[in-house]
Design an enzyme around this catalytic site. Structure first.
Site, PDB file in Angstrom:
ATOM      1  N   PRO A 134       6.727   2.856   8.720  1.00  0.00           N
ATOM      2  CA  PRO A 134       7.585   1.774   8.237  1.00  0.00           C
ATOM      3  C   PRO A 134       7.034   0.385   8.545  1.00  0.00           C
ATOM      4  O   PRO A 134       7.418  -0.601   7.922  1.00  0.00           O
ATOM      5  CB  PRO A 134       8.909   2.005   8.980  1.00  0.00           C
ATOM      6  CG  PRO A 134       8.876   3.419   9.419  1.00  0.00           C
ATOM      7  CD  PRO A 134       7.434   3.741   9.666  1.00  0.00           C
ATOM      8  N   GLU A 138       9.675   9.391  17.353  1.00  0.00           N
ATOM      9  CA  GLU A 138       9.936   7.960  17.476  1.00  0.00           C
ATOM     10  C   GLU A 138       8.775   7.108  16.981  1.00  0.00           C
ATOM     11  O   GLU A 138       8.953   5.988  16.540  1.00  0.00           O
ATOM     12  CB  GLU A 138      10.252   7.613  18.940  1.00  0.00           C
ATOM     13  CG  GLU A 138      10.638   6.170  19.181  1.00  0.00           C
ATOM     14  CD  GLU A 138      11.936   5.792  18.484  1.00  0.00           C
ATOM     15  OE1 GLU A 138      12.147   4.586  18.231  1.00  0.00           O
ATOM     16  OE2 GLU A 138      12.747   6.700  18.182  1.00  0.00           O
ATOM     17  N   ARG A 155      -2.787  10.077 -10.409  1.00  0.00           N
ATOM     18  CA  ARG A 155      -2.645   9.868 -11.852  1.00  0.00           C
ATOM     19  C   ARG A 155      -3.590   8.796 -12.376  1.00  0.00           C
ATOM     20  O   ARG A 155      -3.775   8.672 -13.585  1.00  0.00           O
ATOM     21  CB  ARG A 155      -1.194   9.509 -12.194  1.00  0.00           C
ATOM     22  CG  ARG A 155      -0.732   8.177 -11.638  1.00  0.00           C
ATOM     23  CD  ARG A 155       0.766   7.973 -11.813  1.00  0.00           C
ATOM     24  NE  ARG A 155       1.185   8.069 -13.184  1.00  0.00           N
ATOM     25  CZ  ARG A 155       1.094   7.094 -14.066  1.00  0.00           C
ATOM     26  NH1 ARG A 155       0.564   5.943 -13.706  1.00  0.00           N
ATOM     27  NH2 ARG A 155       1.490   7.260 -15.302  1.00  0.00           N
ATOM     28  N   ASP A 188       0.855   0.810 -17.530  1.00  0.00           N
ATOM     29  CA  ASP A 188       1.973   1.013 -16.611  1.00  0.00           C
ATOM     30  C   ASP A 188       2.532  -0.307 -16.102  1.00  0.00           C
ATOM     31  O   ASP A 188       1.820  -1.302 -15.999  1.00  0.00           O
ATOM     32  CB  ASP A 188       1.519   1.828 -15.382  1.00  0.00           C
ATOM     33  CG  ASP A 188       1.386   3.290 -15.708  1.00  0.00           C
ATOM     34  OD1 ASP A 188       1.977   3.733 -16.689  1.00  0.00           O
ATOM     35  OD2 ASP A 188       0.681   3.997 -14.960  1.00  0.00           O
TER      36      ASP A 188
END
Length: 244
Positions: free
Chosen positions: A89, A116, A154, A169
């Site tokens: 994160p 953690e 992809r 895209d």
């Protein structure tokens, strides 16, 4: 390309790597997927890969030894120096630009953590990239790795049926993609824009560019700050901004 995943739950990847485009790219020989339980590398007699944090605190922390040994082993087997991606994160936000950058590599190793967090020595001395797929926390790095691998795979030449698909895209051009329509031309009174039925490819491309600018301005105006627009596109954008 070779993609290795280090995870405590390798079974999570079976369905993803065995379906859709990811399965086809492997069948075409464009990529190899390997998932390893890095618990196999631990020297702990109880097969533990985590321990209590120094200084106290909640949760457990992944120890460095199993991951260092796992990455070093995979690196020795590789013909190219790998990029080692830590799912975290705290990492940089994943973008289409990052996907395009990673798609140029020959070997990627994804480290999926749990508990953690990681011993800081893993961040400082083992990985090359720390990546987050968003400002939220998951129970582990596996889902994040799947998202990134799908996005990267992809982009490999030959992965998609139409080579222009990835080029057009959203985000690849710096803008959101224009609207799409298919048959019927009139569905319950909702009609396809006339320009798309005109057969005039020049006008169609202009319409698509304008719609891309309009959609980006309405939904993600922040993208326009770094978009490399032509003078004509800048003019169309000003027209869009003046619309009610």
């Amino acid at each position: 390309m070779r993609i290795d995943v280090l995870s405590l739950f390798p079974e999570m990847f079976a369905g993803v790597f065995g379906s859709s485009i990811l399965k086809k790219t492997q069948e075409k020989g464009l990529v190899e997927y390997h998932v390893t339980d890095f618990r196999e590398y631990t020297e702990n007699k109880h097969r533990r890969v985590d321990d209590y944090p120094y200084g106290g605190g909640a949760g457990m922390v992944l120890t460095p030894q199993p991951l260092f040994d796992a990455v070093e082993d995979l690196t020795h087997k590789s013909e190219a120096k790998p990029r080692v991606v830590l799912l975290c994160p705290q990492g940089e936000r994943f973008t289409q630009k990052k996907a395009e950058e990673l798609s140029e590599e020959q070997h990627l190793i994804f480290v999926c953590g749990h508990y953690e967090g990681y011993d800081e020595r893993i961040r400082e001395n083992l990985v090359t990239d720390e990546i987050s797929i968003g400002d939220f926390v998951l129970t582990g790095g596996e889902l994040g790795a799947m998202v990134i691998i799908d996005s990267v795979t992809r982009l490999l030449p030959g992965a998609l049926g139409n080579e222009e698909s990835s080029v057009r895209d959203s985000y690849s051009s710096g803008l959101l993609e224009h609207p799409h329509y298919t048959r019927p031309a009139d569905f319950r009174g909702m009609k396809v824009p006339d320009v798309l039925l005109s057969g005039n490819h020049k006008h169609i491309e202009e319409w698509r560019t304008k719609e891309s600018l309009r959609r980006t301005w309405k939904r993600r105006p922040d993208l326009l700050e770094s978009a490399d627009l032509t003078e004509q596109e800048k003019k169309w954008l000003e027209e869009v901004k003046k619309e009610k």
